[in-house]
Write a protein that holds these residues in place. Structure first.
Motif, mmCIF file in Angstrom:
data_model
loop_
_atom_site.group_PDB
_atom_site.id
_atom_site.type_symbol
_atom_site.label_atom_id
_atom_site.label_comp_id
_atom_site.label_asym_id
_atom_site.label_seq_id
_atom_site.Cartn_x
_atom_site.Cartn_y
_atom_site.Cartn_z
ATOM 1 N N ARG A 197 7.062 49.929 22.776
ATOM 2 C CA ARG A 197 8.040 49.056 22.127
ATOM 3 C C ARG A 197 7.377 48.179 21.070
ATOM 4 N NH1 ARG A 197 12.729 49.651 24.640
ATOM 5 N NH2 ARG A 197 12.629 50.150 26.862
ATOM 6 N N SER A 225 15.479 48.091 12.348
ATOM 7 C CA SER A 225 15.598 47.040 13.365
ATOM 8 C C SER A 225 15.025 47.579 14.675
ATOM 9 C CB SER A 225 17.073 46.669 13.566
ATOM 10 O OG SER A 225 17.283 46.201 14.874
ATOM 11 N N HIS A 226 14.062 46.841 15.256
ATOM 12 C CA HIS A 226 13.480 47.291 16.525
ATOM 13 C C HIS A 226 14.550 47.593 17.560
ATOM 14 C CE1 HIS A 226 9.393 46.185 15.605
ATOM 15 N NE2 HIS A 226 9.692 44.922 15.447
ATOM 16 N N PHE A 227 15.491 46.673 17.623
ATOM 17 C CA PHE A 227 16.386 46.667 18.778
ATOM 18 C C PHE A 227 17.380 47.814 18.672
ATOM 19 C CE2 PHE A 227 15.195 42.505 17.049
ATOM 20 C CZ PHE A 227 14.031 42.409 17.776
ATOM 21 N N GLN A 234 15.263 51.107 19.075
ATOM 22 C CA GLN A 234 14.893 51.395 20.466
ATOM 23 C C GLN A 234 16.107 51.905 21.240
ATOM 24 O OE1 GLN A 234 12.941 47.954 22.194
ATOM 25 N NE2 GLN A 234 11.460 47.900 20.524
ATOM 26 N N ASP A 273 3.998 45.452 17.522
ATOM 27 C CA ASP A 273 4.641 44.964 16.288
ATOM 28 C C ASP A 273 3.645 44.174 15.460
ATOM 29 O OD1 ASP A 273 6.662 44.608 14.498
ATOM 30 O OD2 ASP A 273 7.560 42.909 15.560
ATOM 31 N N HIS A 287 8.018 47.082 9.278
ATOM 32 C CA HIS A 287 8.811 48.143 9.910
ATOM 33 C C HIS A 287 8.978 49.333 8.973
ATOM 34 C CE1 HIS A 287 10.884 44.797 12.475
ATOM 35 N NE2 HIS A 287 9.562 44.745 12.486
ATOM 36 N N GLU A 334 7.772 40.292 5.527
ATOM 37 C CA GLU A 334 9.234 40.172 5.525
ATOM 38 C C GLU A 334 9.819 39.900 6.909
ATOM 39 O OE1 GLU A 334 10.648 44.798 5.687
ATOM 40 O OE2 GLU A 334 9.909 44.096 3.782
ATOM 41 N N ARG A 353 13.817 39.124 7.632
ATOM 42 C CA ARG A 353 14.619 40.150 8.303
ATOM 43 C C ARG A 353 15.314 39.595 9.537
ATOM 44 N NH1 ARG A 353 14.633 45.438 8.128
ATOM 45 N NH2 ARG A 353 12.667 45.555 7.003
ATOM 46 N N GLU A 354 14.566 38.831 10.346
ATOM 47 C CA GLU A 354 15.159 38.371 11.598
ATOM 48 C C GLU A 354 16.179 37.249 11.373
ATOM 49 O OE1 GLU A 354 14.742 40.679 13.279
ATOM 50 O OE2 GLU A 354 12.737 41.100 14.033
ATOM 51 N N GLU A 404 19.140 39.411 10.592
ATOM 52 C CA GLU A 404 19.610 40.268 11.682
ATOM 53 C C GLU A 404 19.984 39.475 12.928
ATOM 54 O OE1 GLU A 404 17.126 43.602 12.686
ATOM 55 O OE2 GLU A 404 17.998 43.792 14.679
ATOM 56 N N GLN A 409 10.645 39.953 22.696
ATOM 57 C CA GLN A 409 10.913 40.274 21.295
ATOM 58 C C GLN A 409 11.779 39.176 20.681
ATOM 59 O OE1 GLN A 409 10.849 44.735 20.629
ATOM 60 N NE2 GLN A 409 12.365 44.590 22.219
ATOM 61 N N ASN A 421 14.622 39.075 19.538
ATOM 62 C CA ASN A 421 16.053 39.007 19.878
ATOM 63 C C ASN A 421 16.290 38.280 21.191
ATOM 64 O OD1 ASN A 421 14.930 41.070 21.365
ATOM 65 N ND2 ASN A 421 16.683 42.439 21.204
#
Lengths: 400, 436
Positions: free
Chosen positions: A49, A123-125, A128, A264, A320, B178, B182-183, B186, B358, B360
């Protein structure tokens, strides 16, 4: 629990719960029909991950564009001090992967480069979720769980088990699976657990997972013995060793999922990646050791949600990206090769002028494993990966 | 209505503390927490946190012993540990559980994690300085405070992001990162439903170059480094922004007040306070308040209290591990000097404080938490907690924890239990206590 409702009505016997027996579970019947499908084979899926940088783990040192793009993240060529471990002349493995390299030289590891799922999310989420769901969109169940619909439980244990605590989306879905995490506390008596199971048995949402927890634990306790108090009990190598022991057990699970985070690497990649990289390499060695003779019938698929940018960013890290690397290893694997339809790193060859262009769909690898390793019928493979005609199962991954 | 009193305590807060009566007027009790906040907590300041970190690092580099606290522990680790215990202590003892839950909700929305070691001593300051002052204020102010806070700037790598064409970028051949841009798009504001592109992410990242952290020369903390700022106009979602710090703030406010952001926040709030699959009517109601008030989070919290779906049915949400541990500790009136038990319990149940894997944050649905092994660990932990209260009045604890929401079967099983410890384990291991 999306998978809870269909099982809400079951009432395992007291003895059944204690022993981890599943004979009273309704789904047992459905499985008999497929009883010869999986046989003795073991499949392990490891999810990395956070997005492993495939171009860093497996460096295309033979590509003339690599030096320009990768600069500070290129390691010395094979044979030089601190250099890459050679993979046949064009690619080199990061020197932290000594165990993996040993497997490669023993023809028990395959490197699949320039791979990606069908999605193009950075987007990682999201990525995944789609990697685990097995499609180009989010689903509520995972491809490995759907594949288990055609894999019989070999004995008292569930055919599938999640190692490390929670059950990842990969293994969530219609088929109940076990879960194992190393214990670390005093535990209630069996009698108290049974009284709790009765209270929980009346709850429509919690009855099934609670009973499943008792069952999974009952089995895991028999195989792994009493709790130990080792400080790093959650670490990946230990979990991998536990997975191997559980999979090696007669009547144990046949399919296991593990996960390892920490990839990451937006900044200071060369240093930051070493912790997870060493843990992965050691864990793969532990998995092989604890599987013993069963290693010969095992395939281990190591995947990540996407690759990272081909260029190094402003902080000696990478952002990413898209195409990346996957590993397939095990005694059952026709290894010793790097498989890549290499897209190149020259200007104009990158995806969106930024990432390694993917040339192989990850689903072809997973579908190849389901077909040739677990020997699932075509319909079962299609059930695991719906709407994937454009990604046919890849042949030649498994020894004949 | 005593049921509503218990729902107010359980759904909106962290449950009652043993000895506390359910509120006679539940809605007014909740609103009071919004209108009249208790004094904010104190703790390690941002500057102190940075100083501890730098001194520890300097000693390590020089090969010397790191600074020690009076108790002999590393001064840095001791301070980090104390911040965690202070967090747990406030939730163990508060009479304003709703407000604390709002703080925790927004902390999770704007996740920073101890997994990035540098920020460990400043996460408490992040909560106190960037989150807590705004939980009943304006969302855009919170977004800006978060994006300027060193904890976030380091966690999402913006502190070292340098415009490639800026003077620093030209001199040092370093560049853009970035991650934060990005986050913010998002996770913090629009969500992917907002339809931004990779170009928007990069333009926003260029705009945020220069937003950095000064660690060594006082005053330590946020710093805008003009020399690292990427020159030139940046277009984000069709809007043009110019150079400089103020333009970055303008972009953050623009994103914080975007219609997609209202929708995103409404869904998350409804998921947290109503149900995993939030009823559309509840989402619409919250979205309307956010839109009409331009992101007044106090008005939005009041709207939550008024949502009929937040009260009925009760126990619709599964308690995340942190919720579960805090509620159980309050129900037995865990002694105030043992708040460390809450911190270790959160770790044992796989939700260690301020350590989300993470950006999120922690998940907010039953499917993520009610795993078979998770439930087993929960019961193990409850059994250990129950061992700390061998002389408790188990019936009184049950009345505090659940009141009329407790089931007859649980009361019967508790009455038959062979020990107080077993009785409390049955209570905390019951399905109704695991939900809120």
């Amino acid at each position: 629990m999306s998978g809870a409702a269909p099982h809400a009505s079951f009432r395992p016997s007291r003895r059944g719960l204690l022993l981890g027996l599943g004979a009273t579970f309704a789904l047992g019947h459905a499985r008999v029909a497929f009883a010869q499908a999986a046989g003795d084979r073991r499949l392990v899926v490891v999810i990395l991950r956070g997005a492993l940088d495939g171009l860093y783990a497996v460096q295309p040192y033979g590509d003339p564009g690599a030096e320009e793009l990768r600069g500070a993240l290129m390691l010395p060529e094979p044979g030089r001090e601190g250099g890459l471990l050679d993979l046949g002349g064009r690619f080199g493995l990061h020197p932290g992967f000594a165990t993996l390299h040993g497997l490669y030289r023993a023809n028990e590891a395959l490197v699949l480069h320039a791979v990606a799922g069908p999605y193009r999310s950075r987007s990682h989420f999201e990525a995944q979720d789609m990697l685990e769901a097995g499609g180009g969109q989010r689903l509520t169940s995972g491809w490995l769980n759907r594949a288990l619909q055609a894999v019989p439980a070999a004995g008292q244990a569930r055919a599938g088990i999640a190692i490390g605590g929670g059950v990842p989306l990969l293994l969530r879905g219609p088929v109940p699976v076990g879960a194992y995490a190393p214990p670390g506390l005093d535990r209630p008596s069996e009698d108290l657990m049974l009284r709790l199971a009765e209270l929980q048995g009346a709850d429509p949402r919690l009855a099934a997972p609670f009973a499943e927890g008792m069952r999974a634990r009952g089995f895991a306790m028999q195989t792994l013995g009493a709790p130990s108090n080792e400080p790093d009990r959650g670490s990946f190598p230990r979990l991998a060793a536990a997975a191997g022991r559980l999979l090696a057990e007669r009547g144990g699970p046949r399919v296991a999922a593990l996960e390892l985070g920490g990839w990451d690497t937006h900044a200071g990649q060369a240093g930051r990646i070493m912790g997870p990289l060493r843990a992965l390499d050691e864990g793969l060695g532990q998995l092989k050791a604890s599987l013993g003779d069963h290693w010969a019938r095992t395939a281990v698929l190591v995947v990540t949600e996407f690759g990272r940018t081909a260029r190094v960013n402003g902080n000696s890290g990478t952002d990413h990206g898209t195409g990346g690397v996957a590993f397939l290893l095990g005694g059952a694997v026709a290894g010793g090769r790097v498989i890549a339809d290499w897209p190149g790193l020259a200007p104009g060859q990158l995806f969106e002028n930024r990432d390694l262009q993917p040339t192989r769909d990850l689903r072809t690898i997973a579908k190849g494993l389901l077909r040739d390793h677990l020997r699932l019928p075509e319909a079962a493979v299609a059930q695991a990966f719906p709407d994937s005609r454009e990604a046919p199962p890849m042949a030649g991954l498994i020894r004949a | 209505m005593s049921v509503r009193g218990h729902i107010a305590a359980i759904r909106f807060g962290y449950g009652l503390r043993l000895g506390e009566a359910p509120p006679a007027n539940p809605e007014a009790w909740l609103i009071e927490q919004l209108d009249r906040p208790a004094a904010p907590p104190e703790g390690l300041s941002l500057a102190e946190g940075i100083r501890l970190r730098m001194e520890d690092q300097a000693a390590r580099r020089a090969g010397q012993e790191t600074p020690r606290a009076a108790n002999g522990r590393s001064a840095l680790n001791d301070a980090v540990r104390n911040e965690g215990i202070a967090h747990a202590h406030r939730r163990l003892t508060t009479a304003q559980g709703f407000r604390e839950r709002l703080v925790d909700f927004w902390m999770n929305h704007f996740t920073v994690s101890r997994r990035v070691g540098v920020i460990q001593p400043i996460i408490g300051a992040f909560e106190r300085d960037a989150i807590r002052p705004h939980v009943t204020g304006r969302f855009a102010d919170m977004v800006v405070a978060v994006a300027r806070h060193p904890a976030m700037l380091v966690y999402l790598d913006n502190a070292g992001s340098i415009g490639p064409n800026s003077p620093t970028g030209q001199r040092r051949r370093r560049g853009l990162n970035e991650n934060l841009a990005r986050e913010v798009l998002e996770l913090h504001t629009l969500s992917p439903a907002g339809g931004y592109t990779q170009e928007d992410v990069q333009a926003f990242a260029r705009l945020l170059t220069g937003w950095s952290v000064e660690f060594t020369n006082p005053p330590v903390g946020f710093v805008y480094r003009t020399a690292a700022h990427e020159p030139g106009a940046k277009v984000i979602l069709g809007r043009r922004f110019g150079d400089g710090e103020a333009e970055g703030e303008a972009a953050l406010r623009f994103l914080a007040e975007h219609p997609a952001t209202w929708r995103h926040l409404a869904v998350k709030l409804a998921r947290h306070f109503v149900a995993d699959d939030p009823p559309p009517a509840a989402v619409r109601a919250l979205e309307a308040v956010l839109r009409e008030t331009k992101g007044d989070l106090g008005a939005t919290a009041r709207a939550l209290v008024r949502l009929p779906q937040a009260w009925d049915p009760p126990l619709a949400k599964f308690r995340a591990p942190a919720d579960y541990v805090i509620a159980a500790a309050r129900a037995i009136a865990l002694p105030e000097d043992r708040a460390d038990v809450i911190v270790s319990g959160m770790a044992a149940l796989a939700q260690p404080l301020w350590t989300a894997p993470q950006p999120n944050g922690w998940p907010d649905t039953m499917a993520e938490w009610a795993s078979p092994e998770g439930l087993m660990r929960r019961v193990d932990w409850a059994y250990n907690l129950a061992g700390r209260a061998p002389r408790a009045d188990a019936r009184a604890v049950a009345e505090t924890a659940l009141g009329p929401l407790g089931k007859g079967e649980t009361a019967t099983a508790m009455a038959r239990a062979g020990s107080v410890r077993d009785a409390l384990t049955l209570l905390f291991g019951s399905p109704e206590f695991m939900q809120r």
